[in-house]
Design a protein around this motif. Structure first.
Motif, short mmCIF file in Angstrom:
data_model
loop_
_atom_site.label_atom_id
_atom_site.label_comp_id
_atom_site.label_asym_id
_atom_site.label_seq_id
_atom_site.Cartn_x
_atom_site.Cartn_y
_atom_site.Cartn_z
N PHE A 725 0.52 -1.27 0.16
CA PHE A 725 0.43 -0.01 -0.12
C PHE A 725 1.44 1.25 -0.11
CE2 PHE A 725 -2.77 -3.62 1.48
CZ PHE A 725 -3.87 -2.41 0.98
N PHE A 726 0.56 1.91 -0.72
CA PHE A 726 0.93 2.94 -0.13
C PHE A 726 0.02 4.70 0.43
CE2 PHE A 726 1.16 7.93 -2.47
CZ PHE A 726 2.53 8.37 -1.94
N VAL A 727 0.53 5.07 1.08
CA VAL A 727 -0.47 5.53 1.96
C VAL A 727 0.28 7.52 1.59
CG1 VAL A 727 -0.48 6.20 4.42
CG2 VAL A 727 0.30 3.95 3.80
N PRO A 728 -0.57 8.03 1.61
CA PRO A 728 -0.39 9.84 1.05
C PRO A 728 -0.12 10.04 2.64
CG PRO A 728 -3.19 8.97 0.93
CD PRO A 728 -2.33 7.58 1.58
N ALA A 729 0.75 11.17 2.48
CA ALA A 729 1.35 12.17 3.58
C ALA A 729 0.25 12.14 4.55
CB ALA A 729 1.96 13.36 3.30
N GLU A 730 -1.07 13.00 3.84
CA GLU A 730 -2.55 13.45 4.84
C GLU A 730 -1.98 12.22 5.93
OE1 GLU A 730 -2.59 15.31 0.79
OE2 GLU A 730 -1.96 13.04 1.57
N ALA A 731 -2.57 10.77 5.97
CA ALA A 731 -2.37 9.62 6.39
C ALA A 731 -1.40 9.03 7.20
CB ALA A 731 -3.72 8.87 5.59
N GLU A 732 0.18 9.25 7.11
CA GLU A 732 1.21 8.20 6.93
C GLU A 732 1.28 8.48 8.64
OE1 GLU A 732 5.87 8.83 7.14
OE2 GLU A 732 4.57 10.25 5.57
N PHE A 733 0.51 9.85 9.26
CA PHE A 733 1.29 9.39 11.12
C PHE A 733 -0.08 9.12 11.53
CE2 PHE A 733 4.13 11.81 9.23
CZ PHE A 733 5.49 11.34 9.56
N THR A 734 -1.80 8.69 10.75
CA THR A 734 -3.11 8.45 11.62
C THR A 734 -3.15 7.49 12.87
OG1 THR A 734 -3.96 7.33 10.12
CG2 THR A 734 -3.53 10.17 9.94
N ILE A 735 -3.59 7.14 13.54
CA ILE A 735 -4.17 6.11 13.92
C ILE A 735 -4.43 4.89 14.05
CG2 ILE A 735 -6.14 5.39 15.36
CD1 ILE A 735 -5.76 8.09 16.72
N PHE A 736 -5.71 5.49 12.45
CA PHE A 736 -5.58 4.16 11.35
C PHE A 736 -4.49 3.16 10.92
CE2 PHE A 736 -6.66 2.58 7.00
CZ PHE A 736 -7.44 2.24 7.30
N THR A 737 -3.45 4.10 10.57
CA THR A 737 -2.10 3.78 9.75
C THR A 737 -1.37 3.06 10.51
OG1 THR A 737 -2.16 5.48 8.22
CG2 THR A 737 0.05 4.37 8.72
N ASN A 738 -1.31 3.30 11.87
CA ASN A 738 -0.92 2.70 13.03
C ASN A 738 -1.10 1.63 13.64
OD1 ASN A 738 0.63 2.53 15.32
ND2 ASN A 738 1.54 4.05 15.07
N LEU A 739 -2.59 1.62 13.62
CA LEU A 739 -2.83 0.45 13.90
C LEU A 739 -2.87 -1.05 12.50
CD1 LEU A 739 -6.00 1.69 16.12
CD2 LEU A 739 -3.88 0.28 17.04
N MET A 740 -3.24 -0.07 11.21
CA MET A 740 -3.67 -1.16 10.28
C MET A 740 -2.17 -2.24 9.72
SD MET A 740 -6.19 -1.97 8.01
CE MET A 740 -5.75 -3.47 8.03
N PHE A 741 -1.18 -0.76 9.70
CA PHE A 741 0.40 -1.87 9.75
C PHE A 741 1.46 -1.64 10.86
CE2 PHE A 741 -2.10 1.46 5.74
CZ PHE A 741 -2.36 -0.11 4.98
N MET A 742 1.03 -0.87 11.72
CA MET A 742 2.51 -0.79 12.15
C MET A 742 2.08 -1.80 13.67
SD MET A 742 4.01 2.73 12.05
CE MET A 742 2.54 3.84 11.91
N GLU A 743 1.08 -2.51 13.59
CA GLU A 743 0.64 -3.28 15.13
C GLU A 743 0.65 -2.32 16.37
OE1 GLU A 743 2.37 -6.65 15.55
OE2 GLU A 743 1.30 -7.79 13.85
N GLY A 744 0.45 -1.01 16.67
CA GLY A 744 -0.27 0.39 17.37
C GLY A 744 1.27 0.49 18.06
N TYR A 745 2.05 0.53 16.74
CA TYR A 745 3.37 1.17 17.20
C TYR A 745 3.56 2.53 18.30
CZ TYR A 745 8.57 1.59 17.51
OH TYR A 745 10.10 2.38 17.69
N GLY A 746 3.94 1.95 19.80
CA GLY A 746 3.99 3.77 20.14
C GLY A 746 2.84 3.75 20.72
#
Length: 779
Positions: A725-746
């Motif tokens: 997936f390419f996540v645009p800058a507007e969504a890169e640091f969102t809660i959604f992106t974190n939970l979706m792709f980074m397993e809640g990192y941090g």
């Protein structure tokens, strides 16, 4: 005795009742074909799970709903009576109890799966009788039934597993239409009362039934403009009044301010006043034709002027404006089945495209075997029969009005009145058959208009579409078989001509293509609740405490409730828009602001959060709702297409035409540098740009340095088991992106709890992730 039985079952009886044998065989074929998805032993969609859960509750609780359903919109819950139509739950339960009474035993789930196929088969039987009554033609009814049997727009809502509202509402709409037509033709109050009962049930079963209250009042208004009024019209209209009264018992329907209630009651009063004026000679006969125009104009003036002083009247005006302009909230524009349709969708849902792989040689002439093409011809023929005594000018003006209405649904409301005015001039004697053709055309017209408003309503369009197609085909065969050119050219001994063979071949292909299309389409229907979801919901049901609510996007709420046996914060009913907006705003907020939402998560008593592999495709809708329609931010999904070895690293290619991403990785599979984003055309690549950020589960966002003086694109790349997936800058640091792709990192308060074991990961390789939420009370 045997000779009497042979005689009674002989050729004479078959020739006399051939039509009944045909419709019974077609009904049986429909039940078997539409029942094919039952082989999966599962409900097929999303809303079906809610209808099933509530129906099962009614079955097991003495036909009672829960006073508050706490499985929905936890922790507050909702009253089902205040939100839902109820007949779609009660009718199947009563049907199931009836089967048990006659000794037919099966589980309620198995019954719920095959129930839509049962009502669908019954709809085939009923549409035959409607066609027979409308056109006084058994062949027209049979052809309509055949086309309905193969119409994917109808099958998709009534095939096995589709335990939805349409399965019940569609059948009862057709039953209403049949008895309404009988009442209209015979002036029978008995048939009108029966029709009223069926309309009441339909209105309580499916919201789409409300459009009946636009079609039929428009039909009667048209007749009144044509100066037609009699006792039979008044009696048959009473069935609509019964439906309006019945709707007042449902809290969210109650209130005469609703536009369908206003129009129905107003036209009933106009019809009654017109009838009484003629019956008791209150107005001279030569002045009766001016009664309706004067009343309508006076009523419009009263409403328009009064709206400046009365909130009630202004509400009426606003409803008309909303109806004509087809206003939709932001939420409605993000739901696929509520999106506006178009003619391409209508054609696809009424064609034989699913049969073309079996009959490839028919590709170029496919329309002549499809219901949509014959529907247009049938509508044109019925249109001609209603205006054939008109002058060319009248016909031309009417055609222009029709054309404008089809180009712009916003102007569609004016067609009925424009058409009526055109027909009015010099046309005094409209016979009964032509009146019912007007009804068919209005039903067809309203059905097409509703599809432009909401694609899901192709279900409402399909019955009048197949009726028009059946009428066209029957009349065409009658004209062909009765032509002087074919008469007298029969072959001796067999009674048919060689010239009839092409017609027989066409009819054979017509039957085969439509039934084959139905079979192939039904065979392709399967549940979207797959094994990954089954495993995750089994884990939720077994491993989480009772009443542990689950937070996710609204799509999956009914699955949490029915299969996971846990309450959801939101679901597909979308009756609490505030919750959807809150979830969208939470998802799209920067993950650094997580603690700002602790109060909201605590207020909703959220215990678990679920992320599903399909959610990145829904991020556009989430961002649209979060911004009140101002911004739509999408995530591009890529599939792996090639691997190119390069010295000590490998380039893995991913594509989502016309875009390509090259991902450099080391020999052991680790990331080896910034990703390359390009526009591609075949083997040609253009616009080379670097993406330096990666969203990872173990290290959060990591960044590679792109080559000097190179073009860079903000955003990040996420590599998952379900695609890149390419996540645009507007969504890169969102809660959604974190939970979706980074397993809640941090992110504090969350811990991934499923899948975590090796066995769980084998069965569900991170396609669905569940997090446990534990908010520190002191925090």
């Amino acid at each position: 005795m045997l000779s009497v039985m042979r005689k009674s079952l002989g050729p004479e009886l078959i020739l006399k009742y051939w039509w009944l044998i045909c419709i019974l065989l077609l009904t049986l074929f429909t039940f078997i074909t539409w029942g094919l998805p039952s082989k999966y032993g599962q409900l097929t969609g999303l809303d079906e799970f809610y209808v099933y859960r509530m129906s099962e509750y009614v079955l097991n609780h003495n036909l009672q709903f829960p006073e508050i359903d706490y499985m929905r919109y936890w922790p507050d819950g909702v009253s089902p009576w205040k939100l839902e139509v109820v007949a779609c739950m009660y009718v199947p339960v009563l049907f199931y109890l009836l089967l048990q009474f006659f000794g037919i035993q099966m589980s309620f789930l198995h019954f719920a799966i095959i129930y839509p196929a049962i009502t669908g088969a019954l709809s085939i039987f009923v549409i035959f009788w409607i066609g027979k009554e409308l056109f006084n033609d058994k062949k027209a009814g049979l052809f309509a039934a055949m086309f309905l049997s193969g119409a994917s727009g109808y099958i998709s809502r009534t095939a096995a597993g589709g335990f939805e509202k349409e399965a019940t509402g569609g059948l009862f709409i057709l039953l209403f239409m049949y008895f309404f037509i009988r009442s209209y033709k015979q002036g029978s109050i008995k048939y009108s009362l029966t029709a009223g009962v069926f309309l009441s049930i339909a209105s309580w079963a499916w919201g789409g039934a409300l459009f009946i209250y636009y079609v039929l009042p428009a039909f009667f208004l048209l007749l009144l403009i044509l100066n037609r009024c009699n006792e039979a019209m008044l009696k048959s209209f009473f069935s609509l009044v019964m439906g309006i009264v019945a709707m007042q018992f449902l809290p969210f329907y109650a209130g005469l301010l609703r536009f369908n209630s206003i129009t129905t009651i107003a036209i009933f009063l106009l019809l009654s006043a017109r009838y009484l004026a003629e019956r008791f000679k209150l107005i001279k006969e030569d002045k009766l034709q001016y009664f309706l125009p004067v009343m309508v104009i006076a009523g419009l003036v009263f409403v328009l002027v009064g709206s400046m002083f009365s909130d009630y009247l202004w509400g009426m005006v606003h409803m008309v404006i909303s109806l004509v302009t087809m206003e939709k909230g932001v939420m409605g524009t993000t739901v696929a089945e509520q999106m506006p349709g178009n003619w391409d969708e209508i054609i696809h849902r009424l064609d034989i495209s699913f049969a073309l792989p079996t009959f490839p040689y028919l590709q170029s002439i496919e329309p002549i075997f499809s219901a949509w093409f014959l529907m247009l011809l049938g509508a044109a023929f019925m249109f001609y029969l209603t205006i054939k005594k008109r002058s060319p000018v009248h016909i031309f003006v009417t055609l222009i009005l029709s054309f404008i209405s089809l180009l712009s649904p916003i102007l569609a409301a004016f067609l009925v009145f424009g058409w009526a005015i055109v027909l009015k001039f010099g046309f005094k004697n409209l016979d009964e058959s032509n009146e019912l053709m007007l009804l068919t055309l209005l039903w067809l017209f309203m059905g097409a208009t509703t599809v432009f408003f909401m694609v899901r309503l192709i279900f409402f369009l399909t019955p009048p579409a197949v009726l028009a197609a059946g009428f066209c085909l029957s009349k065409g065969i009658n004209l062909a078989m009765g032509s002087k050119w074919l008469k007298g050219r029969t072959t001796k001994g067999i009674g048919i001509s060689v010239l009839h063979i092409p017609l027989i071949a066409f009819m054979t292909l017509l039957l085969l293509t439509n039934l084959t299309s139905a079979y192939i389409f039904c065979a392709s229907i399967g549940p979207i609740f797959n094994q990954y979801w089954a495993d995750s919901m089994n884990w939720v049901s077994a491993e989480t405490p009772e009443n542990s609510s689950i937070l996710s996007w609204w799509d999956f709420g009914y699955w949490f409730q029915t299969e996971g046996h846990r309450p959801s914060i939101a679901d597909g009913g979308n009756t609490n828009g505030t919750v959807n907006e809150q979830i969208a705003q939470w998802f799209t907020s920067d993950s650094k602001n997580w603690t700002d939402f602790r109060w909201w998560l605590k207020a909703k008593d959220v215990k678990y959060i679920l992320m599903d592999y399909s959610l990145p495709g829904k991020y556009g809708a989430i961002s649209k709702i979060a911004s009140a329609g101002k911004n739509v931010i999408g995530m591009l999904e890529f599939r792996q297409t090639a691997i190119y070895p390069q010295q000590n690293k490998t380039i893995v290619e991913f594509r989502a035409d016309p875009y390509t991403v090259w991902l450099p990785v080391t020999e052991n599979g680790n990331l080896a540098g910034a990703a390359i984003f390009m526009v591609s055309s075949g083997s040609q690549y253009m616009g080379k740009t670097y993406i330096s950020d990666y969203c990872t589960a173990s290290n959060g966002i990591i960044r590679f340095q792109p080559p000097e003086n190179s073009n860079t694109m903000p955003g990040c790349i996420a590599v998952t088991n379900y695609g890149l997936f390419f996540v645009p800058a507007e969504a890169e640091f969102t809660i959604f992106t974190n939970l979706m792709f980074m397993e809640g990192y941090g992110i504090p308060d969350v811990k991934k709890v499923y899948p975590v074991t090796q066995e769980q990961l084998q069965r569900n390789p991170n396609l669905i992730a569940i997090y446990k939420l534990e908010i520190n009370e002191t925090a």
